[in-house]
Design a protein around this motif. Structure first.
Motif, PDB file in Angstrom:
ATOM      1  N   PRO A  59     -92.557  40.527  11.472  1.00 45.19           N
ATOM      2  CA  PRO A  59     -92.805  40.339  12.908  1.00 45.19           C
ATOM      3  C   PRO A  59     -94.285  40.247  13.256  1.00 45.19           C
ATOM      4  CG  PRO A  59     -92.132  42.593  12.478  1.00 45.19           C
ATOM      5  CD  PRO A  59     -91.975  41.834  11.189  1.00 45.19           C
ATOM      6  N   LEU A  60     -95.135  40.928  12.504  1.00 44.15           N
ATOM      7  CA  LEU A  60     -96.567  40.880  12.803  1.00 44.15           C
ATOM      8  C   LEU A  60     -97.134  39.488  12.570  1.00 44.15           C
ATOM      9  CD1 LEU A  60     -98.985  42.552  13.687  1.00 44.15           C
ATOM     10  CD2 LEU A  60     -99.440  43.023  11.287  1.00 44.15           C
ATOM     11  N   LEU A  61     -96.692  38.832  11.526  1.00 47.45           N
ATOM     12  CA  LEU A  61     -97.167  37.477  11.240  1.00 47.45           C
ATOM     13  C   LEU A  61     -96.707  36.493  12.319  1.00 47.45           C
ATOM     14  CD1 LEU A  61     -98.550  35.550   9.182  1.00 47.45           C
ATOM     15  CD2 LEU A  61     -96.284  35.239   8.185  1.00 47.45           C
ATOM     16  N   VAL A  62     -95.448  36.551  12.681  1.00 47.93           N
ATOM     17  CA  VAL A  62     -94.904  35.612  13.663  1.00 47.93           C
ATOM     18  C   VAL A  62     -95.466  35.895  15.058  1.00 47.93           C
ATOM     19  CG1 VAL A  62     -92.804  34.791  14.780  1.00 47.93           C
ATOM     20  CG2 VAL A  62     -92.812  35.262  12.329  1.00 47.93           C
ATOM     21  N   ASN A  63     -95.366  37.127  15.506  1.00 43.96           N
ATOM     22  CA  ASN A  63     -95.831  37.456  16.855  1.00 43.96           C
ATOM     23  C   ASN A  63     -97.350  37.364  16.960  1.00 43.96           C
ATOM     24  OD1 ASN A  63     -93.245  37.934  17.803  1.00 43.96           O
ATOM     25  ND2 ASN A  63     -93.299  40.082  17.219  1.00 43.96           N
ATOM     26  N   GLY A  64     -98.059  37.766  15.913  1.00 39.33           N
ATOM     27  CA  GLY A  64     -99.517  37.659  15.920  1.00 39.33           C
ATOM     28  C   GLY A  64     -99.976  36.215  15.958  1.00 39.33           C
ATOM     29  N   GLY A  65     -99.301  35.349  15.210  1.00 40.06           N
ATOM     30  CA  GLY A  65     -99.647  33.934  15.219  1.00 40.06           C
ATOM     31  C   GLY A  65     -99.407  33.301  16.572  1.00 40.06           C
ATOM     32  N   MET A  66     -98.293  33.644  17.196  1.00 39.34           N
ATOM     33  CA  MET A  66     -98.012  33.097  18.525  1.00 39.34           C
ATOM     34  C   MET A  66     -98.988  33.648  19.563  1.00 39.34           C
ATOM     35  SD  MET A  66     -95.611  30.922  18.341  1.00 39.34           S
ATOM     36  CE  MET A  66     -96.231  30.417  16.768  1.00 39.34           C
ATOM     37  N   LEU A  67     -99.358  34.906  19.428  1.00 46.61           N
ATOM     38  CA  LEU A  67    -100.322  35.490  20.358  1.00 46.61           C
ATOM     39  C   LEU A  67    -101.692  34.824  20.221  1.00 46.61           C
ATOM     40  CD1 LEU A  67    -100.838  37.669  22.487  1.00 46.61           C
ATOM     41  CD2 LEU A  67    -101.462  39.206  20.622  1.00 46.61           C
ATOM     42  N   LEU A  68    -102.117  34.563  18.995  1.00 44.52           N
ATOM     43  CA  LEU A  68    -103.386  33.857  18.795  1.00 44.52           C
ATOM     44  C   LEU A  68    -103.336  32.452  19.379  1.00 44.52           C
ATOM     45  CD1 LEU A  68    -104.549  34.816  15.196  1.00 44.52           C
ATOM     46  CD2 LEU A  68    -105.676  35.340  17.362  1.00 44.52           C
ATOM     47  N   SER A  69    -102.211  31.790  19.266  1.00 42.92           N
ATOM     48  CA  SER A  69    -102.078  30.458  19.851  1.00 42.92           C
ATOM     49  C   SER A  69    -102.173  30.502  21.368  1.00 42.92           C
ATOM     50  CB  SER A  69    -100.751  29.823  19.441  1.00 42.92           C
ATOM     51  OG  SER A  69    -100.769  29.508  18.079  1.00 42.92           O
ATOM     52  N   VAL A  70    -101.576  31.496  21.981  1.00 43.46           N
ATOM     53  CA  VAL A  70    -101.655  31.629  23.434  1.00 43.46           C
ATOM     54  C   VAL A  70    -103.089  31.936  23.866  1.00 43.46           C
ATOM     55  CG1 VAL A  70    -100.908  33.040  25.397  1.00 43.46           C
ATOM     56  CG2 VAL A  70     -99.240  32.240  23.732  1.00 43.46           C
TER      57      VAL A  70
END
Length: 87
Positions: A59-70
């Motif tokens: 979850p850290l990889l997926v949610n962190g990646g989406m957060l960085l994109s936002v």
């Protein structure tokens, strides 16, 4: 600010897609050999294994990646909105 925003917008998506397709390659190779992929241990097994989504496994990889994109999107929008100071 726009360049950094674009980098943060696009780079995490390419990293996520790269990791996803790397695993997908292993899964397809296992299935073509007649095995069943164990998503938790990342190994090919002989007996059927339950599917565990990528979001549950990392979850850290997926949610962190989406957060960085936002964050990158917001930086791009701010960079386009704010007028440049005249030299």
């Amino acid at each position: 600010m726009i360049r950094l925003g674009l980098l943060l917008l696009v780079l995490p998506l390419f990293v996520l897609m790269g990791v996803y397709f790397w695993e997908l390659n292993d899964v397809r190779a296992c299935q073509l050999d007649g095995g069943h992929w164990d998503y938790i241990d990342s190994v090919c097994r002989d007996n059927p294994q339950p599917f565990v989504s990528w979001l549950e496994r990392s979850p850290l990889l997926v949610n962190g990646g989406m957060l960085l994109s936002v964050v990158g999107l917001v930086m791009c929008m701010v960079g386009l909105y704010v007028k440049r100071a005249k030299a």
